[in-house]
Design an enzyme around this catalytic site. Structure first.
Site, PDB file in Angstrom:
ATOM      1  N   SER A 240       0.848  -1.186   0.000  1.00 21.87           N
ATOM      2  CA  SER A 240       0.000   0.000   0.000  1.00 21.87           C
ATOM      3  C   SER A 240       0.888   1.241   0.000  1.00 21.87           C
ATOM      4  O   SER A 240       2.113   1.143  -0.062  1.00 21.87           O
ATOM      5  CB  SER A 240      -0.886   0.005   1.239  1.00 21.87           C
ATOM      6  OG  SER A 240      -0.093   0.305   2.373  1.00 21.87           O
ATOM      7  N   LYS A 241       0.240   2.382   0.111  1.00 16.48           N
ATOM      8  CA  LYS A 241       0.976   3.647   0.073  1.00 16.48           C
ATOM      9  C   LYS A 241       2.050   3.715   1.159  1.00 16.48           C
ATOM     10  O   LYS A 241       3.061   4.377   0.997  1.00 16.48           O
ATOM     11  CB  LYS A 241       0.006   4.807   0.266  1.00 16.48           C
ATOM     12  CG  LYS A 241      -0.839   5.074  -0.952  1.00 16.48           C
ATOM     13  CD  LYS A 241      -1.437   6.474  -0.868  1.00 16.48           C
ATOM     14  CE  LYS A 241      -2.578   6.629  -1.840  1.00 16.48           C
ATOM     15  NZ  LYS A 241      -3.892   6.333  -1.237  1.00 16.48           N
ATOM     16  N   ARG A 242       1.763   3.042   2.263  1.00 13.73           N
ATOM     17  CA  ARG A 242       2.734   3.064   3.362  1.00 13.73           C
ATOM     18  C   ARG A 242       4.119   2.576   2.917  1.00 13.73           C
ATOM     19  O   ARG A 242       5.132   2.895   3.511  1.00 13.73           O
ATOM     20  CB  ARG A 242       2.262   2.166   4.514  1.00 13.73           C
ATOM     21  CG  ARG A 242       1.115   2.714   5.311  1.00 13.73           C
ATOM     22  CD  ARG A 242       0.726   1.747   6.404  1.00 13.73           C
ATOM     23  NE  ARG A 242       0.316   0.449   5.859  1.00 13.73           N
ATOM     24  CZ  ARG A 242       0.971  -0.680   6.024  1.00 13.73           C
ATOM     25  NH1 ARG A 242       2.057  -0.714   6.741  1.00 13.73           N
ATOM     26  NH2 ARG A 242       0.537  -1.805   5.481  1.00 13.73           N
ATOM     27  N   HIS A 243       4.111   1.743   1.892  1.00 12.47           N
ATOM     28  CA  HIS A 243       5.393   1.184   1.443  1.00 12.47           C
ATOM     29  C   HIS A 243       6.111   2.084   0.451  1.00 12.47           C
ATOM     30  O   HIS A 243       7.085   1.679  -0.157  1.00 12.47           O
ATOM     31  CB  HIS A 243       5.163  -0.190   0.818  1.00 12.47           C
ATOM     32  CG  HIS A 243       4.642  -1.205   1.793  1.00 12.47           C
ATOM     33  ND1 HIS A 243       3.312  -1.534   1.870  1.00 12.47           N
ATOM     34  CD2 HIS A 243       5.263  -1.918   2.743  1.00 12.47           C
ATOM     35  CE1 HIS A 243       3.146  -2.431   2.830  1.00 12.47           C
ATOM     36  NE2 HIS A 243       4.310  -2.680   3.370  1.00 12.47           N
ATOM     37  N   GLY A 244       5.604   3.310   0.283  1.00  9.78           N
ATOM     38  CA  GLY A 244       6.260   4.234  -0.641  1.00  9.78           C
ATOM     39  C   GLY A 244       5.582   4.203  -1.993  1.00  9.78           C
ATOM     40  O   GLY A 244       4.454   3.739  -2.119  1.00  9.78           O
TER      41      GLY A 244
END
Ligand code: GLU
Length: 472
Positions: A240-244
């Site tokens: 997800s976005k959390r992973h960049g």
């Protein structure tokens, strides 16, 4: 006849997961002489946008996943879905539901159950209640009446999947605003577009039994299904976005070349079982088979993408790199000049491609060849602009100027004999020469650089260095 589709919802960028789905569909179509259909699932009016649709098409074009039919926009087919929903109501396979979102929420809360399913209240409405609701003009949705039994299918990747129907809620087909839900529009379109295989992410696996029930209710044969395993981040949680950054076009902006992206996406879930780093599109098609798709969840690894990118860049012929490089040359402000000297720039590309991690870096390196007004790098001067450097460079200029032409072999031979004559190591001349020619501490083999720049330019650059560099 194999017919597959890519059916993105234009509610966000095309991410790595979606691009992998598109690629596997495309490969499957090309491998089997079938058709690859593009369908934009834009029935969620609030979250969909034209810009996003456009961007998704752009991303697919960049990846060279050209489609044979479409794009078809679901938002232009609303009447079709409504008709199918009404048909199911008439046949007693679906029913009108007047419950509001709030009423449903309240009953869910009151039940105290997490896995609460719609309680079929509207299936059992008395004719009077129904009439009253209609009179009041209450908005109504259409719900599918899930039949009893078990729904099974053979997934081409995951194997047999079996779900008890009583675990499935009477899902909504048509919302009270007249828009279809994903389940209805996807089934209607996959059938009408004669889709033979549905290849999509495993996040849809729970949807498939519902859709199969819907196919059967409509009297249609379901397609075959293949669900691609979910992509995980390095922490093994769903990507997800959390992973960049995961948007495909963002990688393009960062100077990733499309063939590297394609190979990265392919290798996320598939391997041809050969010891090679990457394949051309044609080679991928030739080798592709759905049997070799891995069941395990791949981990998204940016270092792998960066590594693949430099491997692909160093192996591709210059003319293949050129079209993707050009926008980066423009960004460096050297587009026109490069275009005017394209053949020569190809030679420069061949020189710098070994050492370029991405197209951004490649373009900035090329600028040093096209323009001689670069800045001398501080670290290069510190390390190699030392005592004797100026004198060596001055004498080298002399011997180079005396030659009538300057190819790599001659440039090297005369430099080495000059070093001998001066009683210094060749490096004492090579390093200052590198600074004069490119202003950097490292470069491609310096005599190749000399040859590509040509005698006049080499002399000009040496003169500039002698003029501008400080005395040491
Ligand atoms: N529009 C759906 C999505 O983007 C398509 C799912 C499917 O392939 O059926 O997830």
């Amino acid at each position: 006849m194999v017919r597959v589709r890519f059916a993105p919802s234009p509610t966000g960028h095309l991410h790595v997961g979606g691009a992998r789905t598109a690629l596997f569909n495309w490969l499957f179509a090309r491998k089997n002489g079938g058709k690859f259909v593009l369908r934009i699932e834009d029935t969620d009016v609030e979250r969909s946008s034209q810009e996003m649709s456009f961007e998704i098409l752009q991303a697919l074009r960049w990846l060279r996943l050209e489609w044979d039919e479409g794009p078809t926009y679901q938002s232009r087919r609303l009447r079709l879905y409504r008709r199918m929903a009404e048909r199911l109501v008439e046949e007693g396979k679906a029913y009108h539901c007047y419950c509001t979102r709030e009423e449903i929420e309240e009953r869910r809360r009151a039940s105290g159950k997490k896995a609460w399913k719609y309680d079929r209240r509207c299936l059992h409405l008395s004719p009077e209640e129904k009439e009253r609701f209609e009179r009041e003009g209450r908005p109504k949705a259409v719900r599918f009446l899930v039949p009893p039994g078990v729904t099974e299918f053979e997934d081409l990747i995951l194997g047999r999947v079996s779900v008890k129907n009583d675990e499935i809620e009477d899902f909504v087909l048509l919302k009270s605003d007249g828009y279809p839900t994903y389940h209805l529009s996807v089934v209607v379109d996959d059938h009408l577009m004669k889709i033979s295989h549905v290849i999509r992410g495993a996040d849809h696996i729970a949807n498939t039994p519902k859709q199969i029930l819907l196919y059967r209710a409509l009297g249609w044969e379901p397609p075959r299904f293949a669900h691609l395993p979910l992509i995980l981040g390095k922490d093994r949680k769903k990507l997800s976005k959390r992973h960049g950054e995961t948007s495909v076009l963002a990688f393009k902006e960062k100077g990733i070349v499309s063939l590297a992206m394609i190979n990265f996406l392919a290798q996320l879930s598939w391997s041809p079982g050969e010891d090679r780093d990457f394949y051309t599109m044609e080679e991928l098609v030739e080798r592709f088979s759905i049997d070799r798709v891995r069941k395990s969840n791949p981990v998204f690894d940016l270092d792998k993408l960066a590594w693949l990118n430099s491997r692909v860049l160093s192996s591709l012929p210059a003319e293949e790199i050129w079209p993707e490089l050009f926008p980066f040359l423009e960004r460096e402000g050297i587009g026109e000049e490069a275009e005017a000297r394209k053949e020569w720039v190809f030679r420069v590309i061949d020189l710098v491609k070994e050492r370029s991690r991405d197209l951004l870096e490649m373009a900035s390196k090329i600028k040093r060849y096209l323009r001689s007004d670069f800045e001398y790098a501080g670290d290069a001067l510190k390390k190699h602009w030392k005592e004797g450097a100026r004198e060596g460079l001055r004498r080298l200029r002399q011997v180079y100027a005396d030659l009538d032409s300057l190819d790599a072999a001659r440039a090297e031979a005369v430099l080495r004999s000059l070093a001998e004559e001066m009683g210094v190591k060749a490096g004492k001349l090579i390093h200052p020469l590198r600074i004069a020619l490119l202003g950097e501490r490292v470069s491609p083999p310096i005599f190749d650089v000399v040859e590509v720049l040509g005698k006049d330019e080499v002399i000009r650059r040496i003169d500039r260095a002698l003029r501008e560099l400080p005395d040491v």
